[in-house]
Design an enzyme around this catalytic site. Structure first.
Site, PDB file in Angstrom:
ATOM      1  NE  ARG A 169      -2.166   0.808   3.999  1.00 17.30           N
ATOM      2  CZ  ARG A 169      -2.141   1.870   4.808  1.00 17.30           C
ATOM      3  NH1 ARG A 169      -0.986   2.220   5.396  1.00 17.30           N
ATOM      4  NH2 ARG A 169      -3.219   2.579   5.025  1.00 17.30           N
ATOM      5  CD1 TRP A 176       9.825   6.345   9.584  1.00 19.80           C
ATOM      6  CD2 TRP A 176      11.256   5.528  11.084  1.00 19.80           C
ATOM      7  NE1 TRP A 176       9.157   5.411  10.338  1.00 19.80           N
ATOM      8  CE2 TRP A 176      10.011   4.894  11.269  1.00 19.80           C
ATOM      9  CE3 TRP A 176      12.317   5.184  11.929  1.00 19.80           C
ATOM     10  CZ2 TRP A 176       9.788   3.932  12.254  1.00 19.80           C
ATOM     11  CZ3 TRP A 176      12.097   4.223  12.916  1.00 19.80           C
ATOM     12  CH2 TRP A 176      10.851   3.606  13.076  1.00 19.80           C
ATOM     13  CG  ASP A 177       9.490   3.517   5.938  1.00 20.09           C
ATOM     14  OD1 ASP A 177       8.908   2.444   5.719  1.00 20.09           O
ATOM     15  OD2 ASP A 177       9.044   4.381   6.704  1.00 20.09           O
ATOM     16  NE  ARG A 222       1.940  12.243   9.529  1.00 16.12           N
ATOM     17  CZ  ARG A 222       0.704  12.165   9.067  1.00 16.12           C
ATOM     18  NH1 ARG A 222      -0.153  13.150   9.301  1.00 16.12           N
ATOM     19  NH2 ARG A 222       0.307  11.100   8.378  1.00 16.12           N
ATOM     20  NE  ARG A 294      -3.863   9.254  11.405  1.00 18.46           N
ATOM     21  CZ  ARG A 294      -3.681   7.932  11.464  1.00 18.46           C
ATOM     22  NH1 ARG A 294      -2.636   7.384  10.852  1.00 18.46           N
ATOM     23  NH2 ARG A 294      -4.539   7.156  12.103  1.00 18.46           N
ATOM     24  N   PRO A 295      -6.366  12.186   6.401  1.00 19.48           N
ATOM     25  CG  PRO A 295      -6.080  13.816   4.748  1.00 19.48           C
ATOM     26  CD  PRO A 295      -5.538  13.368   6.081  1.00 19.48           C
ATOM     27  CD  GLU A 296      -2.770   9.578   6.459  1.00 20.32           C
ATOM     28  OE1 GLU A 296      -1.910   9.686   7.352  1.00 20.32           O
ATOM     29  OE2 GLU A 296      -3.366  10.560   5.963  1.00 20.32           O
ATOM     30  N   GLY A 327       6.498   7.680  13.635  1.00 24.55           N
ATOM     31  CA  GLY A 327       6.795   6.393  13.022  1.00 24.55           C
ATOM     32  C   GLY A 327       6.224   5.228  13.797  1.00 24.55           C
ATOM     33  CG  ASP A 329       2.015   4.964  12.394  1.00 24.40           C
ATOM     34  OD1 ASP A 329       3.022   4.220  12.416  1.00 24.40           O
ATOM     35  OD2 ASP A 329       1.517   5.375  11.342  1.00 24.40           O
ATOM     36  CD  GLU A 511       4.341  -2.090   7.791  1.00 28.52           C
ATOM     37  OE1 GLU A 511       4.313  -0.876   8.035  1.00 28.52           O
ATOM     38  OE2 GLU A 511       3.313  -2.780   7.622  1.00 28.52           O
TER      39      GLU A 511
END
Length: 568
Positions: A169, A176-177, A222, A294-296, A327, A329, A511
């Site tokens: 996704r 930071w990834d 952000r 948050r929109p997402e 990060g 979350d 992930e």
């Protein structure tokens, strides 16, 4: 993005220009980027002014946006915000308002007629008999994107150079990834691509004043954990010390962003990312310019805020957004009761990991300034030393580990988390503190599959039982810096075994990982487990270089699953 009103205890004065910033009695006016060095264009970078950034989807077509997200047309709330409007969003929204109450109106058909879907990143068209290291090398081209121009109305932000996306996704670059991805690129010999990613981040700093969470309009309010100085350090290891001088202007602008709003703060006040503690010490927190869902993750956020009966929804939204900037979350670290998301109070927390990263940024700035022969080297070194003293005074738990500090209640957390190892990773811990932290981590966080994120099971993805590749690397690298090689090896080899076991079974890297003996992918969070996966690939290569056990590099068992063609 507009600044939202301050909450109690936040001194939200208008942001001063970076040249006017002062901190801890040191004037930064002499050595913040706009004053000290002209930010010269980087080689090959786009230097023309970018097109005006379109509004985020929740502002571009608000009524339609809310109808789609509230109606759960898609399993993943991020899916719709990545769709491309096929014409002016205002006209699409107007048509929706004119039609949606008509008999027979079909919302899904309306969306399909007016938007182009963005498919997930496909990584499964790789031979099934490759060994782990070869598989990762074959993954890099699958994860590379090049988007120097974007269609009108897209939420994607153009970048001047190719970049690596995490996968699934996550169809855009993440701040930071990318550091952990870049570690793997360098290890794979993809140094040109690693340099291009660094130049993209420098471009984002020059263009937007900071590195956003990712290259999407809805991420601009952000940032993410500030690893830019580590990226510069990594590139210096490839090209030489001149890299520090090349990126000094962007390093200074990055620092100015994180310290913006800190002027004239009184003890016990905060502004944007800056907190002045009761004794006058200055440290930092996570924060977001907006205080809306948050929109997402719009539906998740509105539901969470509705459960917080005793708090303004805007406060909950900002804390959720700040948690996304962290990060982590989400995690019990940000929750007042340690378990319920609606009690989130991220902006009240002074995190040990963030302040360790900013210490490294200050030290890197001092090093970069030294290459120019300017006095700012001593100034940044002094700022780093003062931050170290504040960390030792407020973020060290006498029980033997670094922890987060609640600046509003003036209390230190008693929770041992993987973030406790960031001071070792940044090189700011004393030998005694490093040794005691290692002992605490071994006792509380060591698991069969590596290093646990926390010891609390909350259902949040940055808690027990998940293990995350970036935290394994922070731990391994930090512990090795202080001679704790045994614990570092144990963590690294256990995590490698976990990665290899899932790879042998499913032929993918994911992930996050569960750390139990069954070697499954991790769970929890707001979306399904993603594969790809950028930072896991990078950390796995780094760990294989340190601990090349035969079990971690052999090819997986053959599978009957037929590979599918890659998406264009």
């Amino acid at each position: 993005m507009p600044h939202a009103p301050a909450r109690s205890g936040d001194a939200m004065s208008a942001a001063a220009p970076p040249c006017c910033t002062s901190l801890l009695g040191l004037s930064l006016s002499m050595f913040v980027a706009p004053c000290a060095l002209a930010a010269t264009p980087l080689e090959g970078a786009v230097v023309s002014a970018p097109a005006p950034t379109p509004p985020t989807p929740d502002l571009a077509y608000p009524e339609l946006f809310q109808a789609v997200q509230r109606g759960e047309l898609f399993d993943d709330q991020k899916h719709f915000v990545d769709f491309l409007p096929l014409r002016d969003p205002a006209l699409i929204n107007a048509d929706y308002l004119a039609q949606h109450e008509h008999a027979g109106f079909d919302l899904r058909k309306f969306v399909d007629a007016n938007f182009e879907e963005s498919p997930p990143v496909q990584t499964d068209a790789i031979r099934q008999d490759t060994a782990l290291r070869e598989h990762i090398d074959a993954l890099w081209p699958k994860l590379v994107r090049s988007q120097t121009n974007v269609p009108a109305h897209s939420s994607l932000l153009a970048l001047p150079h190719p970049y690596v996306v995490p996968g699934g996704r996550f169809r855009e670059v993440y701040y930071w990834d990318s550091y952990f991805t870049m570690l793997g690129l360098v290890k794979s010999g993809e140094t040109t691509l690693s340099r291009q990613m660094l130049d993209n981040f420098a471009y984002l700093i020059d263009t937007y004043g900071h590195i956003p969470n990712g290259n999407r309009t809805y991420y601009l309010s952000r940032s993410q954990p500030p690893f830019f100085s580590y990226m510069v350090e990594l590139q210096a290891g490839v090209e030489g010390e001149a890299v520090y001088q090349r990126y000094l202007p962007q390093l200074q602008k990055e620092y100015a962003y994180w310290m913006q709003g800190g002027d004239d703060l009184q003890p016990g006040q905060a502004a944007r990312h800056v907190v002045r503690l009761a004794d006058g010490s200055v440290l930092n927190r996570y924060w977001d310019e907006r205080d809306t869902p948050r929109p997402e993750a719009w539906l998740h956020d509105t539901r969470t805020a509705a459960e917080a009966h005793d708090r303004p929804a805007a406060d909950v939204y900002r804390d959720l957004r700040a948690g996304a900037e962290s990060g982590w979350d989400y995690t019990s670290r940000w929750l007042a009761d340690g378990k319920t998301l609606s009690t989130i109070r991220t902006t009240a927390i002074v995190p040990i990991d963030l302040n360790s990263l900013l210490y490294h940024l200050e030290r890197t700035l001092a090093q970069a300034c030294a290459h120019t022969g300017t006095a700012c080297s001593q100034d940044y070194a002094a700022l780093a030393q003062q931050r170290k003293q504040a960390i030792d005074a407020h973020l060290w738990n006498a029980a033997g580990y670094y922890a987060d500090y609640d600046w509003q209640t003036r209390t230190l957390s008693n929770q041992v988390t993987a973030a406790a190892l960031y001071p070792l990773f940044a090189g700011l811990a004393s030998a005694d503190h490093a040794k005691r932290t290692a002992t605490s981590v071994r006792a509380r966080l060591l698991r069969p599959g590596g290093l646990a994120t926390t010891a609390l099971k909350t259902g949040q993805q940055w808690d027990e039982p998940n293990g995350w590749a970036p935290l394994q690397w922070v731990a391994v690298d930090g512990l090795r810096r202080y001679g704790e090689d045994g614990l570092a090896r144990t963590i690294g080899e256990r995590f490698l075994t976990q990665v290899q076991a899932l790879f042998a079974r499913e032929h993918k890297l994911v992930e996050k990982y569960g750390l139990d003996a069954d070697a499954a992918g991790g769970g929890g969070g707001e979306y399904a487990l993603q594969d790809g996966f950028g930072w896991t690939n990078g950390v796995t290569l780094m760990l294989l270089n340190l601990y090349p056990s035969p079990g971690a590099i052999q090819a997986p068992a053959k599978t009957k699953r037929k590979p599918e063609p890659a998406a264009p």
